[in-house]
Design a protein around this motif. Sequence first.
Motif, PDB file in Angstrom:
ATOM      1  N   ILE A 125       0.788  -0.911   0.191  1.00 24.11           N
ATOM      2  CA  ILE A 125       0.178   0.061  -0.127  1.00 24.11           C
ATOM      3  C   ILE A 125       0.942   1.036  -0.098  1.00 24.11           C
ATOM      4  O   ILE A 125       2.010   1.265   0.859  1.00 24.11           O
ATOM      5  CB  ILE A 125      -0.852   0.202   1.214  1.00 24.11           C
ATOM      6  CG1 ILE A 125      -1.872  -1.590   1.524  1.00 24.11           C
ATOM      7  CG2 ILE A 125      -1.692   0.929   1.349  1.00 24.11           C
ATOM      8  CD1 ILE A 125      -1.923  -1.593   2.105  1.00 24.11           C
TER       9      ILE A 125
ATOM     10  N   ALA B  69       1.688   5.212   0.887  1.00 24.03           N
ATOM     11  CA  ALA B  69       2.123   6.214   1.029  1.00 24.03           C
ATOM     12  C   ALA B  69       1.477   7.244   0.586  1.00 24.03           C
ATOM     13  O   ALA B  69       1.502   7.388  -0.785  1.00 24.03           O
ATOM     14  CB  ALA B  69       3.130   6.751   1.429  1.00 24.03           C
TER      15      ALA B  69
ATOM     16  N   PHE C 200      -4.774  13.293  10.245  1.00 21.08           N
ATOM     17  CA  PHE C 200      -4.644  11.834  10.451  1.00 21.08           C
ATOM     18  C   PHE C 200      -3.646  12.154  11.277  1.00 21.08           C
ATOM     19  O   PHE C 200      -3.975  11.086  12.730  1.00 21.08           O
ATOM     20  CB  PHE C 200      -3.923  11.591   9.130  1.00 21.08           C
ATOM     21  CG  PHE C 200      -3.197  10.103   9.292  1.00 21.08           C
ATOM     22  CD1 PHE C 200      -4.531   9.674   9.695  1.00 21.08           C
ATOM     23  CD2 PHE C 200      -2.089  10.202   9.981  1.00 21.08           C
ATOM     24  CE1 PHE C 200      -3.755   8.393   9.831  1.00 21.08           C
ATOM     25  CE2 PHE C 200      -1.654   8.408   9.841  1.00 21.08           C
ATOM     26  CZ  PHE C 200      -2.279   7.560  10.171  1.00 21.08           C
TER      27      PHE C 200
ATOM     28  N   VAL D 289      -3.912   9.318  14.526  1.00 25.14           N
ATOM     29  CA  VAL D 289      -2.653   7.877  14.593  1.00 25.14           C
ATOM     30  C   VAL D 289      -2.326   7.500  15.733  1.00 25.14           C
ATOM     31  O   VAL D 289      -2.521   6.629  16.160  1.00 25.14           O
ATOM     32  CB  VAL D 289      -1.158   8.823  14.432  1.00 25.14           C
ATOM     33  CG1 VAL D 289       0.334   8.393  14.980  1.00 25.14           C
ATOM     34  CG2 VAL D 289      -0.859   9.419  13.235  1.00 25.14           C
ATOM     35  N   GLN D 290      -2.751   8.208  17.368  1.00 28.74           N
ATOM     36  CA  GLN D 290      -2.656   7.585  18.667  1.00 28.74           C
ATOM     37  C   GLN D 290      -3.920   6.670  17.904  1.00 28.74           C
ATOM     38  O   GLN D 290      -3.813   5.382  18.376  1.00 28.74           O
ATOM     39  CB  GLN D 290      -2.695   8.235  19.849  1.00 28.74           C
ATOM     40  CG  GLN D 290      -2.191   7.862  21.346  1.00 28.74           C
ATOM     41  CD  GLN D 290      -0.963   7.106  20.670  1.00 28.74           C
ATOM     42  OE1 GLN D 290       0.074   7.945  20.704  1.00 28.74           O
ATOM     43  NE2 GLN D 290      -0.988   5.376  21.211  1.00 28.74           N
TER      44      GLN D 290
ATOM     45  N   LEU E 249      -3.199   3.303  16.072  1.00 24.60           N
ATOM     46  CA  LEU E 249      -1.942   2.364  16.862  1.00 24.60           C
ATOM     47  C   LEU E 249      -2.525   1.485  17.794  1.00 24.60           C
ATOM     48  O   LEU E 249      -2.105   0.598  18.084  1.00 24.60           O
ATOM     49  CB  LEU E 249      -1.097   3.708  17.832  1.00 24.60           C
ATOM     50  CG  LEU E 249      -0.106   2.903  17.720  1.00 24.60           C
ATOM     51  CD1 LEU E 249       1.526   1.796  16.795  1.00 24.60           C
ATOM     52  CD2 LEU E 249       0.821   3.481  18.641  1.00 24.60           C
TER      53      LEU E 249
ATOM     54  N   LEU F 139       6.978  -4.188  11.121  1.00 24.38           N
ATOM     55  CA  LEU F 139       6.589  -2.459  11.012  1.00 24.38           C
ATOM     56  C   LEU F 139       6.391  -2.743  10.053  1.00 24.38           C
ATOM     57  O   LEU F 139       5.202  -1.483  10.074  1.00 24.38           O
ATOM     58  CB  LEU F 139       8.677  -2.280  11.100  1.00 24.38           C
ATOM     59  CG  LEU F 139       9.007  -1.568  12.448  1.00 24.38           C
ATOM     60  CD1 LEU F 139      10.712  -1.335  12.433  1.00 24.38           C
ATOM     61  CD2 LEU F 139       7.936  -0.154  13.222  1.00 24.38           C
TER      62      LEU F 139
ATOM     63  N   ARG G 273       2.767  -0.427   9.193  1.00 26.67           N
ATOM     64  CA  ARG G 273       2.625   0.862   7.913  1.00 26.67           C
ATOM     65  C   ARG G 273       1.646   0.527   7.276  1.00 26.67           C
ATOM     66  O   ARG G 273       0.488   1.789   6.680  1.00 26.67           O
ATOM     67  CB  ARG G 273       4.154   0.932   7.768  1.00 26.67           C
ATOM     68  CG  ARG G 273       5.618   1.736   8.089  1.00 26.67           C
ATOM     69  CD  ARG G 273       6.641   1.921   7.190  1.00 26.67           C
ATOM     70  NE  ARG G 273       7.019   2.097   8.453  1.00 26.67           N
ATOM     71  CZ  ARG G 273       8.766   1.483   8.444  1.00 26.67           C
ATOM     72  NH1 ARG G 273       9.580  -0.059   7.566  1.00 26.67           N
ATOM     73  NH2 ARG G 273       9.601   2.135   9.041  1.00 26.67           N
ATOM     74  N   GLN G 274       1.347  -0.823   6.136  1.00 24.51           N
ATOM     75  CA  GLN G 274       0.581  -0.609   6.298  1.00 24.51           C
ATOM     76  C   GLN G 274      -0.854  -0.392   6.442  1.00 24.51           C
ATOM     77  O   GLN G 274      -1.631   0.089   6.145  1.00 24.51           O
ATOM     78  CB  GLN G 274       0.326  -2.433   5.251  1.00 24.51           C
ATOM     79  CG  GLN G 274       1.952  -2.744   4.757  1.00 24.51           C
ATOM     80  CD  GLN G 274       1.761  -2.551   3.133  1.00 24.51           C
ATOM     81  OE1 GLN G 274       2.747  -0.977   3.650  1.00 24.51           O
ATOM     82  NE2 GLN G 274       1.614  -2.691   2.543  1.00 24.51           N
TER      83      GLN G 274
ATOM     84  N   LEU H  89      -1.645   0.987   9.057  1.00 20.83           N
ATOM     85  CA  LEU H  89      -2.020   3.080   9.330  1.00 20.83           C
ATOM     86  C   LEU H  89      -1.711   3.700   8.099  1.00 20.83           C
ATOM     87  O   LEU H  89      -3.081   4.456   7.513  1.00 20.83           O
ATOM     88  CB  LEU H  89      -0.808   3.356   9.853  1.00 20.83           C
ATOM     89  CG  LEU H  89      -0.737   2.387  11.623  1.00 20.83           C
ATOM     90  CD1 LEU H  89       0.927   2.979  11.874  1.00 20.83           C
ATOM     91  CD2 LEU H  89      -1.560   2.776  12.457  1.00 20.83           C
ATOM     92  N   LYS H  90      -1.398   3.341   7.008  1.00 23.91           N
ATOM     93  CA  LYS H  90      -1.474   3.830   5.937  1.00 23.91           C
ATOM     94  C   LYS H  90      -3.329   3.581   5.040  1.00 23.91           C
ATOM     95  O   LYS H  90      -3.990   4.270   4.765  1.00 23.91           O
ATOM     96  CB  LYS H  90      -0.534   3.084   5.084  1.00 23.91           C
ATOM     97  CG  LYS H  90       0.378   3.865   4.602  1.00 23.91           C
ATOM     98  CD  LYS H  90       1.188   3.133   3.478  1.00 23.91           C
ATOM     99  CE  LYS H  90       3.031   3.369   3.948  1.00 23.91           C
ATOM    100  NZ  LYS H  90       4.061   2.645   3.179  1.00 23.91           N
TER     101      LYS H  90
ATOM    102  N   LEU I 224      -4.913   5.780   7.069  1.00 27.72           N
ATOM    103  CA  LEU I 224      -5.089   6.858   6.475  1.00 27.72           C
ATOM    104  C   LEU I 224      -5.784   7.347   5.643  1.00 27.72           C
ATOM    105  O   LEU I 224      -6.817   8.381   5.002  1.00 27.72           O
ATOM    106  CB  LEU I 224      -3.117   7.267   6.110  1.00 27.72           C
ATOM    107  CG  LEU I 224      -3.039   8.449   5.738  1.00 27.72           C
ATOM    108  CD1 LEU I 224      -3.368   9.843   6.576  1.00 27.72           C
ATOM    109  CD2 LEU I 224      -1.473   8.898   5.289  1.00 27.72           C
TER     110      LEU I 224
END
Lengths: 180, 257
Positions: free
Chosen positions: A98, A100, A111, A115-116, A119, A158, A162-163, A165-166, A169
Amino acid sequence: MFGYKKTTELKNEFEENLLLSLDSMYNLAYRMTRHRENAGDLVQEAGLKAYQAYHQFQKGTNFKAWILTILRNQFINQYRQKSKEPQKVAYEEFEEIIEAPQMSGFEEEIFGEHVQKSLDDLPEDIRVVVILFYVEELSYKEIAQVMQCPMGTVMSRLHMARQMLKRKLQQVIKEGGVEN
Amino acid sequence: MDCQKFKENLYQYLDRELDESAGLKLEQHASNCPVCSLELEKEKKFAHVLKAHLIKEPAPFALRESIVDQLEGNTEKFSWTYIFKTRFAPALALLAVVLIVFAHQQGNSLRPFPVFSEAFKNHLEYLRGEYPLEFQTSDMSKALEWFQGKTDFAVMAPHLSLDKVKLVGGRIMHLKDKKAAYFLMQKDGYKISGFYTNFKNVEAPKASAKEGIEQIKPMVLVQSENGYHTVFCFHPDGTACILVSDMPMEDFVKILA
């Protein structure tokens, strides 16, 4: 055994190190337990364990990484056992790449607010890796030590983080920041 | 490096885990390839936003305090103080109020505080350059103005004849867990550290031959250690000024206000 003076010196040194890492310990404990009182108890117990094992700490290595390892083990032994089902992640789901998204300042702001929370929604193993990397700025190697897993696993967690979270997002931006 | 290899190495590069030569190659590729260059920018920005918005929960003060208590008297296997503080905080607050009132009536204080060793330690740490000054001025009124609003007690000038010493600057410091206004001063090439702090609810030190604490004036105590002298001046309002220097004691006494 150590003489009195030696013991006092060691204790002071330990105390100093511990106090410098205390916010890191509490933050990680809080993100793992999601509960302030439990987090405090966990830090307290891990602090005591670390003090008893301080002679095993290797000078010149990262104290924070060392004590977070103890904290994490304490958490696994004491708290995670209690939860019925260990969290599992469908690894295949994250094979795809994915990208960014390109963020405007406005989108960045939208965004940022999420974020928090995004997560906190991630599975625990992944959440911890993100905190150790982005908040505590530990290296892959130090994270592998804390998580007691190979470095490759740190990298893949990690990557998954990222995937996830993206994806989050993109969703947030699409919905214009209105959630739930 | 081609685009495929760029993608493989991208995260390690961003995470500062890629070795230098591979990193250079990656940068080189990005500077020649607009697609990868855009990708790099987006990922950088993404990492930056993540980092900027993750919140680090600070440890509550009660926890900090009880961990220190636990270590200082590390015979206790488990610290009940923390449990009390978190579980029974309201009751504890009430108890604290009662205790403070009681202490005031008794004219007694609550806990001993290692003021001499703390001030001495901080002075040495300052000399080693561990604490940079947060302001520099030779004007005492400017210094006091700087401290305004930064402490919950009114900071006053150190107890020295201010015409005989030169103020250099200061900062906010901590004596163990107590916030203190720190003044750095000079006299004949000697450095003098001045700490102004609140001593309410804390046991003020007393003259004691055993600990080498000597009373030289009413409310003024001195302890000497390794050629350094620490002077403790106590105020009736509960604040105190602590001065540390290695200048000879007879000169030190002369400049005390």
